[in-house]
Design a protein around this motif. Structure first.
Motif, PDB file in Angstrom:
ATOM      1  N   UNK A  83       0.823  -1.217   0.000  1.00 25.36           N
ATOM      2  CA  UNK A  83       0.000   0.000   0.000  1.00 25.36           C
ATOM      3  C   UNK A  83       0.858   1.270   0.000  1.00 25.36           C
ATOM      4  N   UNK A  84       1.860   1.395   0.892  1.00 21.70           N
ATOM      5  CA  UNK A  84       2.696   2.605   0.856  1.00 21.70           C
ATOM      6  C   UNK A  84       3.421   2.801  -0.476  1.00 21.70           C
ATOM      7  N   UNK A  85       3.784   1.693  -1.132  1.00 23.15           N
ATOM      8  CA  UNK A  85       4.460   1.829  -2.423  1.00 23.15           C
ATOM      9  C   UNK A  85       3.509   2.380  -3.469  1.00 23.15           C
ATOM     10  N   UNK A  86       2.253   1.958  -3.429  1.00 24.99           N
ATOM     11  CA  UNK A  86       1.266   2.508  -4.354  1.00 24.99           C
ATOM     12  C   UNK A  86       1.088   4.002  -4.097  1.00 24.99           C
ATOM     13  N   UNK A  87       1.097   4.395  -2.832  1.00 24.41           N
ATOM     14  CA  UNK A  87       0.943   5.812  -2.475  1.00 24.41           C
ATOM     15  C   UNK A  87       2.157   6.608  -2.936  1.00 24.41           C
ATOM     16  N   UNK A  88       3.326   5.984  -2.896  1.00 28.93           N
ATOM     17  CA  UNK A  88       4.542   6.655  -3.371  1.00 28.93           C
ATOM     18  C   UNK A  88       4.442   6.919  -4.873  1.00 28.93           C
ATOM     19  N   UNK A  89       4.048   5.905  -5.643  1.00 22.89           N
ATOM     20  CA  UNK A  89       3.911   6.068  -7.089  1.00 22.89           C
ATOM     21  C   UNK A  89       2.852   7.120  -7.406  1.00 22.89           C
ATOM     22  N   UNK A  90       1.745   7.079  -6.680  1.00 25.48           N
ATOM     23  CA  UNK A  90       0.676   8.047  -6.902  1.00 25.48           C
ATOM     24  C   UNK A  90       1.154   9.468  -6.623  1.00 25.48           C
ATOM     25  N   UNK A  91       1.932   9.625  -5.555  1.00 26.57           N
ATOM     26  CA  UNK A  91       2.426  10.947  -5.183  1.00 26.57           C
ATOM     27  C   UNK A  91       3.383  11.495  -6.241  1.00 26.57           C
ATOM     28  N   UNK A  92       4.108  10.578  -6.904  1.00 27.03           N
ATOM     29  CA  UNK A  92       5.049  11.013  -7.931  1.00 27.03           C
ATOM     30  C   UNK A  92       4.421  11.258  -9.288  1.00 27.03           C
ATOM     31  N   UNK A  93       3.144  10.842  -9.459  1.00 29.00           N
ATOM     32  CA  UNK A  93       2.497  10.949 -10.770  1.00 29.00           C
ATOM     33  C   UNK A  93       1.233  11.810 -10.782  1.00 29.00           C
ATOM     34  N   UNK A  94       0.943  12.454  -9.660  1.00 26.70           N
ATOM     35  CA  UNK A  94      -0.336  13.155  -9.556  1.00 26.70           C
ATOM     36  C   UNK A  94      -0.301  14.588 -10.070  1.00 26.70           C
ATOM     37  N   UNK A  95       0.875  15.075 -10.448  1.00 27.68           N
ATOM     38  CA  UNK A  95       0.989  16.487 -10.818  1.00 27.68           C
ATOM     39  C   UNK A  95       0.148  16.864 -12.034  1.00 27.68           C
ATOM     40  N   UNK A  96       0.148  16.002 -13.065  1.00 29.71           N
ATOM     41  CA  UNK A  96      -0.552  16.359 -14.303  1.00 29.71           C
ATOM     42  C   UNK A  96      -2.060  16.150 -14.213  1.00 29.71           C
ATOM     43  N   UNK A  97      -2.490  15.120 -13.480  1.00 31.46           N
ATOM     44  CA  UNK A  97      -3.930  14.829 -13.377  1.00 31.46           C
ATOM     45  C   UNK A  97      -4.230  14.217 -12.008  1.00 31.46           C
ATOM     46  N   UNK A  98      -4.382  15.054 -10.981  1.00 31.01           N
ATOM     47  CA  UNK A  98      -4.581  14.553  -9.610  1.00 31.01           C
ATOM     48  C   UNK A  98      -5.779  13.617  -9.454  1.00 31.01           C
ATOM     49  N   UNK A  99      -6.895  13.942 -10.099  1.00 35.71           N
ATOM     50  CA  UNK A  99      -8.094  13.114  -9.944  1.00 35.71           C
ATOM     51  C   UNK A  99      -7.914  11.746 -10.583  1.00 35.71           C
ATOM     52  N   UNK A 100      -7.321  11.731 -11.771  1.00 36.58           N
ATOM     53  CA  UNK A 100      -7.063  10.464 -12.451  1.00 36.58           C
ATOM     54  C   UNK A 100      -6.076   9.631 -11.644  1.00 36.58           C
ATOM     55  N   UNK A 101      -5.045  10.269 -11.112  1.00 31.28           N
ATOM     56  CA  UNK A 101      -4.049   9.574 -10.297  1.00 31.28           C
ATOM     57  C   UNK A 101      -4.687   8.996  -9.043  1.00 31.28           C
ATOM     58  N   UNK A 102      -5.601   9.743  -8.453  1.00 34.83           N
ATOM     59  CA  UNK A 102      -6.261   9.265  -7.233  1.00 34.83           C
ATOM     60  C   UNK A 102      -7.143   8.060  -7.536  1.00 34.83           C
ATOM     61  N   UNK A 103      -7.812   8.081  -8.697  1.00 38.02           N
ATOM     62  CA  UNK A 103      -8.640   6.933  -9.089  1.00 38.02           C
ATOM     63  C   UNK A 103      -7.775   5.694  -9.281  1.00 38.02           C
ATOM     64  N   UNK A 104      -6.610   5.872  -9.911  1.00 33.88           N
ATOM     65  CA  UNK A 104      -5.682   4.748 -10.083  1.00 33.88           C
ATOM     66  C   UNK A 104      -5.181   4.265  -8.733  1.00 33.88           C
ATOM     67  N   UNK A 105      -4.920   5.212  -7.838  1.00 35.87           N
ATOM     68  CA  UNK A 105      -4.425   4.851  -6.513  1.00 35.87           C
ATOM     69  C   UNK A 105      -5.439   3.991  -5.759  1.00 35.87           C
ATOM     70  N   UNK A 106      -6.711   4.360  -5.854  1.00 33.75           N
ATOM     71  CA  UNK A 106      -7.769   3.576  -5.204  1.00 33.75           C
ATOM     72  C   UNK A 106      -7.808   2.163  -5.773  1.00 33.75           C
ATOM     73  N   UNK A 107      -7.697   2.060  -7.109  1.00 31.41           N
ATOM     74  CA  UNK A 107      -7.717   0.744  -7.756  1.00 31.41           C
ATOM     75  C   UNK A 107      -6.517  -0.102  -7.334  1.00 31.41           C
TER      76      UNK A 107
END
Length: 239
Positions: A83-107
């Motif tokens: 789980x923390x690794x997924x959050x790390x990837x999400x944090x590094x990729x959320x700049x361009x599209x935060x909502x899309x990144x958050x949806x991927x993070x939930x998945x």
């Protein structure tokens, strides 16, 4: 001292560590899971082979009476630690599209929970085991492919950040998708079209399932390696 340890645990859980620290963290998870799997396979009553046995056979109460507990505990722990690794990837990729990144993070986090449930409910509990297993494998598959879109989009937006060539992003995702497409073809093609010189077990489900899992972790590794260091990203934004 205790406060610093607690703060570090919080930092890891939120995915806010440095790239070096996160690399060590992810490496420990993979090495630990590999060791647990090898031990569980060594306790198998017959010689374990990925050509003959599915992944979950390691945690089967009837198939692996001596090693199933260790493997199941390992799956539960690994799912939670991912789980923390997924959050790390999400944090590094959320700049361009935060909502899309958050949806991927939930998945992806849902897929992590699915991994834990695979260990919590061995295959002797068919529905409670197979549904989380499908959620885990295909949840990671779809989230990883969506991460590819985020990677390419973020590369376009962060022109000052040093990124690899776009084709290298696609290259990282080829093994994962080849495995999935190959598995579909395997299930559709009649056996008379199989190459007779190859061990027929290659065409069975177990080796494809193993290939699927391995390609998932390799893709996660590839994404992690091409992500810029967050410290460098911050410095570029504040410059």
């Amino acid at each position: 001292m205790k406060l610093k340890v607690f703060e570090k645990i919080q930092e890891i859980w939120k995915g806010k560590t440095s790239k070096k620290e996160q690399g060590i963290y992810f490496g420990v998870i993979i090495v630990g899971y590999t060791i647990i799997s090898l031990i569980s396979q060594s306790l198998f009553p017959v010689k374990y082979s990925i050509l003959d046995f599915k992944i979950s056979a390691q945690g089967s109460i009837t198939s692996n009476p001596d090693g199933h507990i260790l493997w199941n505990i390992g799956m539960i722990v690994m799912g939670l630690l991912l789980v923390p690794h997924m959050r790390y990837l999400n944090d590094g990729l959320k700049n361009s599209s935060p909502r899309f990144a958050e949806a991927i993070n939930v998945l992806s986090i849902t897929a992590c929970i699915g991994f834990s449930f695979v260990g919590l409910f061995p295959r002797e509990y068919p529905w409670l085991h197979s549904i989380p297993a499908a959620i885990a494998l295909y949840g990671f598959y779809f989230s990883l492919n969506m991460y590819l879109l985020l990677l390419i989009d973020q590369k376009k937006n962060e022109r000052q950040t040093v990124w690899p060539k776009s084709w290298s992003f696609v290259l990282i995702f080829i093994p994962l998708n080849v495995v999935v497409i190959g598995n579909v073809l395997r299930s559709l093609l009649p056996s008379k079209l199989w190459i007779s010189q190859i061990d027929p077990r290659i065409y069975s489900y177990p080796p494809w399932q193993w290939s699927f899992l391995i390609s998932i972790f390799l893709t996660f590794l590839g994404i992690f390696l091409i992500l810029p260091n967050k410290k460098n990203q911050v410095e570029l934004k504040t410059a």
